[in-house]
Design a protein around this motif. Structure first.
Motif, PDB file in Angstrom:
ATOM      1  N   ALA A  22      47.670  36.342  47.405  1.00  0.00           N
ATOM      2  CA  ALA A  22      46.269  36.563  47.068  1.00  0.00           C
ATOM      3  C   ALA A  22      45.408  35.457  47.666  1.00  0.00           C
ATOM      4  CB  ALA A  22      46.102  36.627  45.552  1.00  0.00           C
ATOM      5  N   ASN A  23      45.348  35.426  48.998  1.00  0.00           N
ATOM      6  CA  ASN A  23      44.559  34.397  49.655  1.00  0.00           C
ATOM      7  C   ASN A  23      43.655  35.015  50.719  1.00  0.00           C
ATOM      8  OD1 ASN A  23      45.959  34.633  52.183  1.00  0.00           O
ATOM      9  ND2 ASN A  23      47.587  33.347  51.385  1.00  0.00           N
ATOM     10  N   GLY A  24      42.884  34.178  51.366  1.00  0.00           N
ATOM     11  CA  GLY A  24      41.927  34.642  52.361  1.00  0.00           C
ATOM     12  C   GLY A  24      42.549  35.320  53.563  1.00  0.00           C
ATOM     13  N   ASN A  25      43.765  34.954  53.924  1.00  0.00           N
ATOM     14  CA  ASN A  25      44.423  35.598  55.063  1.00  0.00           C
ATOM     15  C   ASN A  25      44.639  37.086  54.802  1.00  0.00           C
ATOM     16  OD1 ASN A  25      45.033  33.319  56.930  1.00  0.00           O
ATOM     17  ND2 ASN A  25      46.110  32.559  55.139  1.00  0.00           N
ATOM     18  N   VAL A  26      45.163  37.393  53.639  1.00  0.00           N
ATOM     19  CA  VAL A  26      45.414  38.786  53.266  1.00  0.00           C
ATOM     20  C   VAL A  26      44.084  39.509  53.074  1.00  0.00           C
ATOM     21  CG1 VAL A  26      46.420  40.297  51.510  1.00  0.00           C
ATOM     22  CG2 VAL A  26      47.640  38.242  52.242  1.00  0.00           C
ATOM     23  N   LEU A  27      43.146  38.855  52.399  1.00  0.00           N
ATOM     24  CA  LEU A  27      41.839  39.457  52.162  1.00  0.00           C
ATOM     25  C   LEU A  27      41.141  39.789  53.469  1.00  0.00           C
ATOM     26  CD1 LEU A  27      39.666  40.241  50.064  1.00  0.00           C
ATOM     27  CD2 LEU A  27      38.779  37.909  50.295  1.00  0.00           C
ATOM     28  N   LEU A  28      41.191  38.905  54.442  1.00  0.00           N
ATOM     29  CA  LEU A  28      40.553  39.155  55.733  1.00  0.00           C
ATOM     30  C   LEU A  28      41.149  40.386  56.402  1.00  0.00           C
ATOM     31  CD1 LEU A  28      38.594  38.483  57.986  1.00  0.00           C
ATOM     32  CD2 LEU A  28      40.264  36.822  58.853  1.00  0.00           C
ATOM     33  N   LYS A 102      35.863  34.810  58.598  1.00  0.00           N
ATOM     34  CA  LYS A 102      36.042  34.535  60.028  1.00  0.00           C
ATOM     35  C   LYS A 102      35.437  33.193  60.417  1.00  0.00           C
ATOM     36  CE  LYS A 102      36.462  39.144  61.973  1.00  0.00           C
ATOM     37  NZ  LYS A 102      35.859  40.118  62.904  1.00  0.00           N
ATOM     38  N   GLU A 103      34.324  32.828  59.790  1.00  0.00           N
ATOM     39  CA  GLU A 103      33.646  31.583  60.137  1.00  0.00           C
ATOM     40  C   GLU A 103      34.229  30.356  59.437  1.00  0.00           C
ATOM     41  OE1 GLU A 103      29.485  32.249  59.370  1.00  0.00           O
ATOM     42  OE2 GLU A 103      29.254  33.458  61.196  1.00  0.00           O
ATOM     43  N   ASN A 104      35.140  30.580  58.493  1.00  0.00           N
ATOM     44  CA  ASN A 104      35.741  29.474  57.735  1.00  0.00           C
ATOM     45  C   ASN A 104      37.267  29.584  57.703  1.00  0.00           C
ATOM     46  OD1 ASN A 104      33.291  28.020  56.428  1.00  0.00           O
ATOM     47  ND2 ASN A 104      32.890  30.198  56.124  1.00  0.00           N
ATOM     48  N   PRO A 105      37.914  29.570  58.868  1.00  0.00           N
ATOM     49  CA  PRO A 105      39.372  29.736  58.880  1.00  0.00           C
ATOM     50  C   PRO A 105      40.110  28.626  58.148  1.00  0.00           C
ATOM     51  CG  PRO A 105      38.579  29.060  61.040  1.00  0.00           C
ATOM     52  CD  PRO A 105      37.361  29.371  60.208  1.00  0.00           C
ATOM     53  N   GLU A 106      39.492  27.473  58.017  1.00  0.00           N
ATOM     54  CA  GLU A 106      40.137  26.365  57.302  1.00  0.00           C
ATOM     55  C   GLU A 106      40.220  26.611  55.797  1.00  0.00           C
ATOM     56  OE1 GLU A 106      35.767  25.548  56.969  1.00  0.00           O
ATOM     57  OE2 GLU A 106      37.072  26.346  58.522  1.00  0.00           O
ATOM     58  N   GLU A 112      41.742  34.533  47.009  1.00  0.00           N
ATOM     59  CA  GLU A 112      40.769  35.518  47.477  1.00  0.00           C
ATOM     60  C   GLU A 112      39.523  35.600  46.596  1.00  0.00           C
ATOM     61  OE1 GLU A 112      43.368  39.079  45.457  1.00  0.00           O
ATOM     62  OE2 GLU A 112      43.459  38.786  47.597  1.00  0.00           O
ATOM     63  N   VAL A 113      39.651  35.426  45.309  1.00  0.00           N
ATOM     64  CA  VAL A 113      38.489  35.478  44.418  1.00  0.00           C
ATOM     65  C   VAL A 113      37.553  34.311  44.730  1.00  0.00           C
ATOM     66  CG1 VAL A 113      37.751  35.280  42.003  1.00  0.00           C
ATOM     67  CG2 VAL A 113      39.682  36.750  42.609  1.00  0.00           C
ATOM     68  N   THR A 114      38.114  33.144  44.988  1.00  0.00           N
ATOM     69  CA  THR A 114      37.312  31.981  45.369  1.00  0.00           C
ATOM     70  C   THR A 114      36.570  32.270  46.659  1.00  0.00           C
ATOM     71  OG1 THR A 114      38.887  30.496  44.308  1.00  0.00           O
ATOM     72  CG2 THR A 114      37.396  29.520  45.933  1.00  0.00           C
ATOM     73  N   SER A 115      37.261  32.845  47.637  1.00  0.00           N
ATOM     74  CA  SER A 115      36.645  33.151  48.928  1.00  0.00           C
ATOM     75  C   SER A 115      35.493  34.145  48.790  1.00  0.00           C
ATOM     76  CB  SER A 115      37.685  33.708  49.903  1.00  0.00           C
ATOM     77  OG  SER A 115      38.663  32.735  50.169  1.00  0.00           O
ATOM     78  N   ILE A 116      35.692  35.169  47.987  1.00  0.00           N
ATOM     79  CA  ILE A 116      34.638  36.173  47.779  1.00  0.00           C
ATOM     80  C   ILE A 116      33.436  35.525  47.102  1.00  0.00           C
ATOM     81  CG2 ILE A 116      34.007  38.277  46.530  1.00  0.00           C
ATOM     82  CD1 ILE A 116      37.007  39.154  46.945  1.00  0.00           C
ATOM     83  N   ALA A 117      33.679  34.751  46.051  1.00  0.00           N
ATOM     84  CA  ALA A 117      32.582  34.099  45.327  1.00  0.00           C
ATOM     85  C   ALA A 117      31.809  33.152  46.239  1.00  0.00           C
ATOM     86  CB  ALA A 117      33.126  33.354  44.112  1.00  0.00           C
ATOM     87  N   LEU A 118      32.507  32.365  47.037  1.00  0.00           N
ATOM     88  CA  LEU A 118      31.834  31.428  47.939  1.00  0.00           C
ATOM     89  C   LEU A 118      31.067  32.156  49.032  1.00  0.00           C
ATOM     90  CD1 LEU A 118      34.564  28.637  48.240  1.00  0.00           C
ATOM     91  CD2 LEU A 118      32.378  28.526  46.996  1.00  0.00           C
ATOM     92  N   ALA A 119      31.626  33.247  49.536  1.00  0.00           N
ATOM     93  CA  ALA A 119      30.935  34.032  50.567  1.00  0.00           C
ATOM     94  C   ALA A 119      29.621  34.583  50.034  1.00  0.00           C
ATOM     95  CB  ALA A 119      31.830  35.175  51.048  1.00  0.00           C
ATOM     96  N   MET A 120      29.673  35.156  48.842  1.00  0.00           N
ATOM     97  CA  MET A 120      28.479  35.752  48.264  1.00  0.00           C
ATOM     98  C   MET A 120      27.460  34.682  47.856  1.00  0.00           C
ATOM     99  SD  MET A 120      29.093  38.875  48.721  1.00  0.00           S
ATOM    100  CE  MET A 120      27.783  39.644  47.814  1.00  0.00           C
TER     101      MET A 120
END
Length: 129
Positions: A22-28, A102-106, A112-120
């Motif tokens: 459940a991380n950004g790689n899979v989410l992307l 895509k703009e934050n590969p690091e 994934e929930v953290t990534s979605i929240a930060l993106a929004m």
């Protein structure tokens, strides 16, 4: 006894695998599939694309639910974390998440929930109350 232990280990392993994945790689990958379909192409996995859209909606709903619970249980209002306009569409939300990932590969190792929240939150920051 042995079968109970194997069952327990299997359940623990499958739960751990789900958390690890459940991380950004899979989410992307899942969201890119959804975006390909939205844009008229073919995604590798229609299921994965649907999962992405569900994760975005679930994350946003979860944030609002947590704010409501906090307010109800504490009597205090928690300021909003994300302030999208009422007219934002599911497609726009999808594009925001894909662009952020895509703009934050690091940051793809993050949950994934953290990534979605930060993106929004980066797309729709809230003003100071």
């Amino acid at each position: 006894m042995k079968s109970k232990m194997m069952c327990t280990l299997t359940l623990l392993a499958s739960g751990w695998t789900g958390f690890v994945l459940a991380n950004g790689n899979v989410l992307l990958q899942q969201c890119q599939d959804a975006l390909n379909v939205v844009d008229g192409g073919a995604g590798k996995s229609a299921f994965g694309g649907g999962v992405c859209l569900g994760k975005i909606e679930g994350t946003l709903d979860g944030i609002e639910m947590a704010r409501g619970y906090y307010s109800a249980s504490s009597g205090k209002t928690l300021p909003p974390f994300i302030c999208p306009p009422e007219s934002v569409t599911k497609e726009q939300q999808l594009r925001i998440v894909v662009k952020y990932l895509k703009e934050n590969p690091e940051k793809l190792h993050q949950h994934e929930v953290t990534s979605i929240a930060l993106a929004m939150a980066s797309a729709f920051p809230c003003g100071k109350p």
